[in-house]
Design a protein around this motif. Sequence first.
Motif, PDB file in Angstrom:
ATOM      1  N   VAL A 253       0.842  -1.204   0.000  1.00 29.87           N
ATOM      2  CA  VAL A 253       0.000   0.000   0.000  1.00 29.87           C
ATOM      3  C   VAL A 253       0.871   1.246   0.000  1.00 29.87           C
ATOM      4  O   VAL A 253       0.606   2.225  -0.722  1.00 29.87           O
ATOM      5  N   GLU A 254       1.945   1.230   0.809  1.00 29.55           N
ATOM      6  CA  GLU A 254       2.863   2.367   0.857  1.00 29.55           C
ATOM      7  C   GLU A 254       3.457   2.663  -0.512  1.00 29.55           C
ATOM      8  O   GLU A 254       3.658   3.825  -0.875  1.00 29.55           O
ATOM      9  N   ASP A 256       2.048   2.243  -3.272  1.00 29.01           N
ATOM     10  CA  ASP A 256       0.962   2.538  -4.218  1.00 29.01           C
ATOM     11  C   ASP A 256       0.789   1.427  -5.246  1.00 29.01           C
ATOM     12  O   ASP A 256       0.426   1.670  -6.389  1.00 29.01           O
ATOM     13  N   ASP A 259      -4.220  -1.904  -3.496  1.00 27.39           N
ATOM     14  CA  ASP A 259      -5.391  -1.104  -3.153  1.00 27.39           C
ATOM     15  C   ASP A 259      -5.385  -0.841  -1.647  1.00 27.39           C
ATOM     16  O   ASP A 259      -5.313  -1.783  -0.849  1.00 27.39           O
ATOM     17  N   PRO A 260      -5.450   0.417  -1.206  1.00 24.94           N
ATOM     18  CA  PRO A 260      -5.468   0.709   0.238  1.00 24.94           C
ATOM     19  C   PRO A 260      -6.578  -0.020   0.984  1.00 24.94           C
ATOM     20  O   PRO A 260      -6.454  -0.256   2.200  1.00 24.94           O
ATOM     21  N   THR A 353      -3.968  -1.296  -7.568  1.00 23.69           N
ATOM     22  CA  THR A 353      -4.624  -0.002  -7.765  1.00 23.69           C
ATOM     23  C   THR A 353      -5.249   0.128  -9.143  1.00 23.69           C
ATOM     24  O   THR A 353      -5.970   1.084  -9.402  1.00 23.69           O
TER      25      THR A 353
END
Length: 965
Positions: A253-254, A256, A259-260, A353
Amino acid sequence: MTEPATAVSPTAPKPSPTVRVLRRDGTTSDFDAGKIAGALTEAFVAVEGDSAAAAQSRLHPLVSDLTEQVRAALTRHAGPAPVLHIEQIQDQVELALMRGGYHQVARAYVLYREEHAAARRVTTKSDDDTAPALTVVGNDGERRPLDWTRVCTIADRAGSGLSDVDVPAVLRELRAGLYDGMSAAELDEALVMAARTFVERAPEYSQMSARLLLDTLQREALSFVTGEPAETDQQQIRVHYATYFVDYVRRGVELDMLDPELATFDLQRLGDALEADRDLAFDFLGLQTLYDRYFLHHDGKRFELPQAFFMRVAMGLALREDDREARAIEFYRALSSFDFMCSTPTLFNAGTTRPQLSSCFLTTVDDDLNSIFQSYRNNALLAKYSGGLGNDWTPVRGLGAHIKGTNGTSQGVVPFLKIANDTAVAVNQGGKRKGAACAYLETWHIDVEEFLELRKNTGDDRRRTPDMNTANWVPDEFLRRVEADEKWTLFSPDEVPDLHDLYGAEFAERYRHYEAAAQRGEIRVFRQVRALDLWRRMLTMLFETGHPWITFKDPCNLRSPQQHAGAVHSSNLCTEITLNTSADEAAVCNLGSVNLARHVTAEGIDHERLERTTRTAVRMLDNVIDINFYTIPEASRSNLKHRPVGLGLMGYADALFAQRIPVSSPEAVEFADHSMELVSYHAIAASSELAGERGSYTSFDGSLWSRGILPIDSLRFVDEARGRDAELDYSSTLDWDNLRERVRTQGMRNSNVMAIAPTATISNICGITQSIEPVYRNLYVKANMSGDFTAINPSLVHDLRARGLWDEAMVADLKYSDGSVRAIDRIPDELKELYATAFEIDSSWLIKAAARRQKWIDQAQSLNLYVTGASGHTLDALYRLAWRSGLKTTYYLRSTAATHVEKSTLRGTDGKLNAVSAQLATGKPTDSTASPGTTASPGTTASPGTTPAPVSACSVDEPECEACQ
């Protein structure tokens, strides 16, 4: 016979002294081609029985020529200061003998090498535990003594629990390739390469190689996630996998990349559900493929372990479930057990993402410049995120048609197809795999004869599409005229626009109307041909170029559940998708495959397990539709309205082996029927249950489903349209009446539910045979974009071991027989029948089995046909049988003329890690599309020992097939 490659001939050419040879004792010497000449002479003498003196003058020209071939191959890509291992030189000598057709000499050379290798193993055994006095350069640049104890420990762990794996032999192979000052990464690769050398001897070495690669991956991933150097073993991995998983998601996630929303799951619960030992289930091809192209990476560092990968995909598909964690675990278990596998785009992108998860996109190109150039843009956007494309070009007016805006004449559809071809090449899906598209054209189009020649490797390059697939969209009326030997009329679609949407009796009636109008002079552009002549040209081009494929318009439409919502104008890249398209709707299909091999034992099908897997799979595929990232509005509009999915099968040949059923038998046809009936029943039931939970798809009313007409029932529409002349089977074994009523009253979540894709890549990941394919060869080199890999049939090896027949001589015999067991006298007849390869079976058996499956499938199946020395009569009979049997589509026609197994050795040509050795062994750069055992391209063959020449069919492992799976 003396030690290979040791005798000296003063007349042999000698290359630059900068080329050095690494001997088995670690010393080096100048390369001397004279030793090769001497070894070749003695090999011939030993087999042919002449004295050395008598043979010298007779053999001199032959030996000189062979020696030069070996020398040229070894030095062509050797670099400025190469070091050649003696084994590489001897491998090339074998290859030269096989290229020359001296099979008996080569076979004796192989066995002689093995005898001496065995003798060396005995004499050097006492040195196995002695650490080589070498240094290794670490990742920090520091040079340290080689930690031989650590190397031995890693090898022992990798071989633990695997039968017929000789770890000391792998270590001896490793020692021979070590050198002072090698990097730590090179040492890791060398250990993997050492194990891979033995894959042809025992399939278990493929698992050992995978475990060695896994060790590298574990250290790479854990170091990246934690920021600290990591040394670990499987026991520690079991303990720490859950903790790693939590850190992995947060790091992804960090960066990118994930997906958060994934970080909001109960990560500890999911981490605790991971089964670390499932990492050990891969064979080398499967794990290397994942490592190269699927696992997430940053700055070249992989940080995604296999179970984290499967859980990431599962989480990505469970994002909108009520109990996300429970569903993610359910999905994870289906994937990580290899019971079911999602298609490649889903595996690439789920949980990221940019979750473009769909496999196939079908579009119709309208007859105006805006639509044509919009189609290029759409193709690029769809292909960017791993979609495979099927384009319907039939509406575009033909050559010589009038253009009202300019008062000129059209150049036809072919120039536009050339641009589509180049677009597919330019957008290569981020380097993960080549962009791929297929153009479809109906058989009545005025440009069809030029269309047939698009894949020829001669003629005007501006009217050729060497990188794009093509397919004929054939109406029943054409084949009726072929059988009656009648005339066939070609039209430009701007003058007969409604033919595009018509099928069955309505098409035939309207087509005859236009023929009459043409005879009256009311149609400007048309041409009459003999239907049989056009059919022969279609088959000729199919045999010569592998294209265009032959697909059948009428059964695709007559049996479509969505007849009320439009027409099916084409299939997709791999001919298994049959969905409606129009100017404002691009059809989308979401694919996945049940691993049939995991649901079959010697006693038959495990019904309960198959039902469980099928129901889970349909839910996963349905979730794709709502989560998917759509790159064009036409795709989003269509997919959300109709919600089609395509559940298929793979591992069919493995399932037959487990039950001892030969593929060319009535029992195999019955198994194809019954297994597909079960999948069909449970898939339809699962979609109906989802409709009860989530609601039916928007266009359900008016569909065949809404009228209680299931795929088995729609067969009669084809029968009726053909005047009861079709060769169809209506038998069934399950309670379909009850399911019909449930579907009619409860609805369906998905307009289409089933399609059998090629599974070119996901079957490799699972370590099984592709799709519904027969086994291609029992021993050969398989190519994909990760390189070349030795493929060996583990079921055959198991049976030969049980009979005491598996030995070095059997390996050599399999190589020389192109992976066939038919000509090997020692093998019992029942095994020859069971393990017959694709080119040894009559393809009519494949058609019969496919016809039985087709009655249960609401879409189609990627059906390849195999021929050996085909005549026009053979092809005509096969494709007419496919049509009469009610098949909707066919896929590639494959011929033995295009494929040959590397006969000299499979060692040294195996995979990406051994790229340099592969170049030396083959004498040409390593290229996944030009590997031993496959064609270099649709127009040339890369068969060892032959000059590139036009091929008569397409490659067995063509990477484009991966665009479906």
